[in-house]
Design a protein around this motif. Structure first.
Motif, PDB file in Angstrom:
ATOM      1  N   CYS A 228       0.860  -1.184  -0.046  1.00 12.09           N
ATOM      2  CA  CYS A 228      -0.171   0.049   0.098  1.00 12.09           C
ATOM      3  C   CYS A 228       0.761   1.370  -0.018  1.00 12.09           C
ATOM      4  CB  CYS A 228      -1.004  -0.127   1.146  1.00 12.09           C
ATOM      5  SG  CYS A 228      -1.863   1.464   1.275  1.00 12.09           S
ATOM      6  N   PRO A 229       0.646   2.177  -1.052  1.00 10.15           N
ATOM      7  CA  PRO A 229       1.605   3.435  -1.124  1.00 10.15           C
ATOM      8  C   PRO A 229       1.161   4.437   0.000  1.00 10.15           C
ATOM      9  CG  PRO A 229      -0.238   3.616  -2.730  1.00 10.15           C
ATOM     10  CD  PRO A 229      -0.112   2.193  -1.919  1.00 10.15           C
ATOM     11  N   VAL A 230       0.228   4.124   0.661  1.00 10.45           N
ATOM     12  CA  VAL A 230      -0.051   5.159   1.619  1.00 10.45           C
ATOM     13  C   VAL A 230       0.456   4.874   3.196  1.00 10.45           C
ATOM     14  CG1 VAL A 230      -1.991   6.189   3.015  1.00 10.45           C
ATOM     15  CG2 VAL A 230      -2.148   5.784   0.473  1.00 10.45           C
ATOM     16  N   CYS A 231       0.182   3.433   3.457  1.00 11.88           N
ATOM     17  CA  CYS A 231       0.607   3.186   4.898  1.00 11.88           C
ATOM     18  C   CYS A 231       1.599   1.951   4.785  1.00 11.88           C
ATOM     19  CB  CYS A 231      -0.688   2.386   5.608  1.00 11.88           C
ATOM     20  SG  CYS A 231      -1.310   0.717   4.773  1.00 11.88           S
ATOM     21  N   GLY A 232       2.090   1.616   3.630  1.00  8.29           N
ATOM     22  CA  GLY A 232       2.907   0.636   3.546  1.00  8.29           C
ATOM     23  C   GLY A 232       2.794  -0.754   3.814  1.00  8.29           C
ATOM     24  N   LYS A 233       1.689  -1.246   3.909  1.00 12.22           N
ATOM     25  CA  LYS A 233       1.189  -2.510   4.486  1.00 12.22           C
ATOM     26  C   LYS A 233       1.282  -3.242   3.338  1.00 12.22           C
ATOM     27  CE  LYS A 233      -2.172  -2.821   7.512  1.00 12.22           C
ATOM     28  NZ  LYS A 233      -3.555  -2.831   7.918  1.00 12.22           N
ATOM     29  N   SER A 234       1.962  -4.542   3.630  1.00 16.50           N
ATOM     30  CA  SER A 234       1.965  -5.467   2.376  1.00 16.50           C
ATOM     31  C   SER A 234       1.221  -6.675   2.888  1.00 16.50           C
ATOM     32  CB  SER A 234       3.318  -5.908   2.160  1.00 16.50           C
ATOM     33  OG  SER A 234       3.439  -6.809   1.069  1.00 16.50           O
ATOM     34  N   GLU A 235       0.112  -7.278   2.094  1.00 21.43           N
ATOM     35  CA  GLU A 235      -0.586  -8.271   2.392  1.00 21.43           C
ATOM     36  C   GLU A 235      -0.783  -9.274   1.233  1.00 21.43           C
ATOM     37  OE1 GLU A 235      -4.412  -6.876   3.898  1.00 21.43           O
ATOM     38  OE2 GLU A 235      -3.489  -5.968   5.781  1.00 21.43           O
ATOM     39  N   SER A 236      -1.234 -10.299   1.386  1.00 23.87           N
ATOM     40  CA  SER A 236      -1.344 -11.230   0.352  1.00 23.87           C
ATOM     41  C   SER A 236      -2.587 -10.718  -0.755  1.00 23.87           C
ATOM     42  CB  SER A 236      -1.902 -12.912   0.728  1.00 23.87           C
ATOM     43  OG  SER A 236      -2.821 -12.806   1.478  1.00 23.87           O
ATOM     44  N   LYS A 237      -3.317 -10.315  -0.124  1.00 26.24           N
ATOM     45  CA  LYS A 237      -4.531  -9.729  -0.952  1.00 26.24           C
ATOM     46  C   LYS A 237      -4.760  -8.332  -0.773  1.00 26.24           C
ATOM     47  CE  LYS A 237      -9.305 -10.746  -1.704  1.00 26.24           C
ATOM     48  NZ  LYS A 237     -10.654 -11.365  -1.489  1.00 26.24           N
ATOM     49  N   LEU A 238      -4.263  -7.425  -1.529  1.00 21.79           N
ATOM     50  CA  LEU A 238      -4.455  -6.078  -1.893  1.00 21.79           C
ATOM     51  C   LEU A 238      -5.610  -5.437  -2.793  1.00 21.79           C
ATOM     52  CD1 LEU A 238      -0.914  -4.846  -1.625  1.00 21.79           C
ATOM     53  CD2 LEU A 238      -2.402  -4.848   0.223  1.00 21.79           C
ATOM     54  N   LEU A 239      -6.336  -4.742  -2.386  1.00 22.70           N
ATOM     55  CA  LEU A 239      -7.293  -4.099  -3.434  1.00 22.70           C
ATOM     56  C   LEU A 239      -6.557  -3.344  -4.374  1.00 22.70           C
ATOM     57  CD1 LEU A 239      -9.978  -3.011  -0.764  1.00 22.70           C
ATOM     58  CD2 LEU A 239      -9.686  -5.069  -1.876  1.00 22.70           C
ATOM     59  N   ARG A 240      -7.408  -3.620  -5.767  1.00 24.94           N
ATOM     60  CA  ARG A 240      -6.411  -3.170  -6.961  1.00 24.94           C
ATOM     61  C   ARG A 240      -7.549  -1.774  -7.415  1.00 24.94           C
ATOM     62  NH1 ARG A 240      -2.745  -5.238  -9.218  1.00 24.94           N
ATOM     63  NH2 ARG A 240      -3.103  -7.322  -8.564  1.00 24.94           N
TER      64      ARG A 240
ATOM     65  N   TYR B  96      -4.070  -1.015  -2.872  1.00 17.08           N
ATOM     66  CA  TYR B  96      -4.267  -0.418  -1.583  1.00 17.08           C
ATOM     67  C   TYR B  96      -4.815  -1.517  -0.447  1.00 17.08           C
ATOM     68  CZ  TYR B  96      -4.494   3.849  -4.181  1.00 17.08           C
ATOM     69  OH  TYR B  96      -4.320   5.031  -5.221  1.00 17.08           O
ATOM     70  N   CYS B  97      -4.507  -1.122   0.790  1.00 19.60           N
ATOM     71  CA  CYS B  97      -4.849  -2.110   1.702  1.00 19.60           C
ATOM     72  C   CYS B  97      -6.553  -2.043   1.976  1.00 19.60           C
ATOM     73  CB  CYS B  97      -4.155  -1.708   3.023  1.00 19.60           C
ATOM     74  SG  CYS B  97      -4.259  -0.163   3.899  1.00 19.60           S
ATOM     75  N   GLY B  98      -6.892  -0.986   1.710  1.00 18.36           N
ATOM     76  CA  GLY B  98      -8.334  -0.829   2.067  1.00 18.36           C
ATOM     77  C   GLY B  98      -8.845   0.610   1.430  1.00 18.36           C
ATOM     78  N   PRO B  99     -10.304   0.861   1.570  1.00 22.35           N
ATOM     79  CA  PRO B  99     -10.793   2.158   0.838  1.00 22.35           C
ATOM     80  C   PRO B  99     -10.093   3.364   1.559  1.00 22.35           C
ATOM     81  CG  PRO B  99     -12.466   0.474   1.225  1.00 22.35           C
ATOM     82  CD  PRO B  99     -11.336  -0.204   1.840  1.00 22.35           C
ATOM     83  N   GLN B 100      -9.918   3.352   2.949  1.00 21.37           N
ATOM     84  CA  GLN B 100      -9.564   4.514   3.277  1.00 21.37           C
ATOM     85  C   GLN B 100      -8.313   5.041   2.875  1.00 21.37           C
ATOM     86  OE1 GLN B 100     -11.355   5.982   5.559  1.00 21.37           O
ATOM     87  NE2 GLN B 100     -12.854   4.566   5.374  1.00 21.37           N
ATOM     88  N   CYS B 101      -7.448   4.204   2.547  1.00 24.29           N
ATOM     89  CA  CYS B 101      -5.686   4.486   2.403  1.00 24.29           C
ATOM     90  C   CYS B 101      -6.282   5.093   0.404  1.00 24.29           C
ATOM     91  CB  CYS B 101      -4.897   3.454   2.270  1.00 24.29           C
ATOM     92  SG  CYS B 101      -4.332   3.275   3.969  1.00 24.29           S
ATOM     93  N   GLN B 102      -7.146   4.223   0.037  1.00 22.46           N
ATOM     94  CA  GLN B 102      -7.157   4.663  -1.376  1.00 22.46           C
ATOM     95  C   GLN B 102      -7.717   6.117  -1.472  1.00 22.46           C
ATOM     96  OE1 GLN B 102     -10.380   5.140  -3.463  1.00 22.46           O
ATOM     97  NE2 GLN B 102      -9.529   4.989  -5.228  1.00 22.46           N
ATOM     98  N   LYS B 103      -8.826   6.505  -0.598  1.00 22.31           N
ATOM     99  CA  LYS B 103      -9.390   7.727  -0.586  1.00 22.31           C
ATOM    100  C   LYS B 103      -8.287   8.910  -0.264  1.00 22.31           C
ATOM    101  CE  LYS B 103     -13.787   6.475   1.139  1.00 22.31           C
ATOM    102  NZ  LYS B 103     -14.755   6.640   2.434  1.00 22.31           N
ATOM    103  N   LYS B 104      -7.520   8.437   0.526  1.00 23.42           N
ATOM    104  CA  LYS B 104      -6.440   9.527   0.830  1.00 23.42           C
ATOM    105  C   LYS B 104      -5.208   9.555  -0.148  1.00 23.42           C
ATOM    106  CE  LYS B 104      -6.009   8.275   5.915  1.00 23.42           C
ATOM    107  NZ  LYS B 104      -5.446   7.687   6.966  1.00 23.42           N
ATOM    108  N   ASP B 105      -5.217   8.630  -0.986  1.00 23.30           N
ATOM    109  CA  ASP B 105      -4.266   8.439  -2.007  1.00 23.30           C
ATOM    110  C   ASP B 105      -4.736   9.262  -3.324  1.00 23.30           C
ATOM    111  OD1 ASP B 105      -1.470   8.272  -3.094  1.00 23.30           O
ATOM    112  OD2 ASP B 105      -2.406   6.708  -4.276  1.00 23.30           O
TER     113      ASP B 105
END
Length: 356
Positions: A5-17, A26-35
């Protein structure tokens, strides 16, 4: 391709594209909104109006276990069933989600949401959501049973808008308001949800109203067949709203002949004065539909080669064509409303055809 995730740096097996470029994750909608402001600037110069970043006809991963996703438009969110392509106005994120009570539109919305979770092997999280939705439905059913005059006692009218025009709701606001005062109105705009509703018993709906002529296109043959079956089995199908104004004469004639086995033909398109036909089946008694105007003027697409008893209104100059038709079809009915200007009298015609 980014794997964290470019916002929080979290790396997971299933990221949202990101549904636009398919590369940003992104790790989730919140980070997607911020970015969003930063990410939008990266390709906004090359994005033309009405287009989207990525391959045309982009399709998402077909995962039978996940039937919901979240659509983000700026900071507004809404829950949707099924899948969709990314556009210049929407960013589509894969994953699970559900709307709150206000988003789904009450009891019938919750029922549709429950159907969206229908999977052969639901995940643990989905099972929890299914249980929660069932609890909400039980509470709503209990409240509806305790309250007199609740929406559960009203008939249901299904609107099918396969090519919904942006001005339809505004143009027909008065019609829709009157219809909603008499019935629970459910609208579908995609082929999957349309087929899902038409697969139910015809007794579920007082009427199925087609609001546009897109159903006559070859890609909607399955819907056409369902509509014919619906009427033949005892339901009522009405071609109304923008259907007559947007229908092409040759396609309409072909649809009546090939799909409905009727000789109905597209006829005059003009304004005229019409009178209620006392011979019409819909007007069997004066007390059955007291609000039908005895006479009014409308600009409409007329049909010819219909039976005299099926013509609800007839021209004052004795023409055999009609702008409003309701014919017995199998055990049910097929209706036509040719008015293109939403005359007040036509609202009463629609309500009468729907039986509400």
């Amino acid at each position: 391709m980014t794997t964290e995730c470019p916002v929080c740096g979290k790396s997971e097996s299933k990221l949202l594209r990101c549904g636009r470029c398919t590369s940003r994750v992104y790790c989730g909608p919140q980070c997607q909104k911020k970015d969003w402001a930063t990410h939008k600037a990266e390709y906004s110069e090359t994005l033309e109006d009405g287009d989207y970043c990525g391959k045309p006809g982009l399709q998402y991963r077909d995962d039978a276990k996940i039937t919901l996703f979240q659509v983000l438009d700026g900071l507004k969110t809404k829950a949707c069933t099924g899948r969709t392509d990314a556009t210049a106005h929407f960013v589509c994120l894969e994953g699970e989600g559900h709307g709150c009570a206000e988003d789904v539109g009450g009891y019938h919305g919750w029922k549709e949401l429950l159907m969206a979770y229908n999977a052969q092997n639901p995940t643990k999280g989905q099972k929890e959501e299914i249980s929660w939705i069932n609890t909400v439905l039980s509470q709503l059913e209990g409240a509806a049973g305790a309250a007199s005059g609740s929406s559960s006692t009203l008939p249901t009218v299904l609107l099918v808008s396969l090519d919904k025009q942006p001005w339809l709701d505004e143009m027909y606001s008065a019609v829709l308001a009157k219809l909603r005062s008499k019935a629970v109105v459910t609208e579908v705009t995609h082929i999957a949800s349309t087929l899902q509703h038409l697969s139910k018993s015809h007794e579920e709906y007082a009427a199925v109203v087609m609001t546009d002529p897109a159903v006559m296109e070859d890609k909607f043959i399955a819907v056409q067949e369902k509509l014919v079956d619906h009427a033949r089995d005892g339901g009522t199908v009405i071609l109304g709203f923008l259907f007559s104004a947007l229908a092409q004469p040759d396609k309409l004639d072909k649809s009546f002949k090939d799909r409905w086995a009727l000789n109905w033909k597209y006829s005059d398109y003009c304004r005229s004065m019409f009178s209620l036909n006392p011979r019409a089946n819909l007007v069997s008694t004066s007390s059955r539909h007291p609000n039908l105007p005895h006479q009014y003027s409308m600009k409409a697409v007329h049909l010819r080669d219909t039976k005299p008893e099926d013509r609800i209104y007839v021209s004052d100059h004795g023409s055999a064509q009609s702008p409003a038709v309701l014919a017995k079809y199998g055990y049910g009915y097929l209706g036509w409303i040719g008015d293109v200007n939403t005359e007040i009298g036509t609202t009463e015609v629609l309500l009468a055809m729907c039986g509400v």
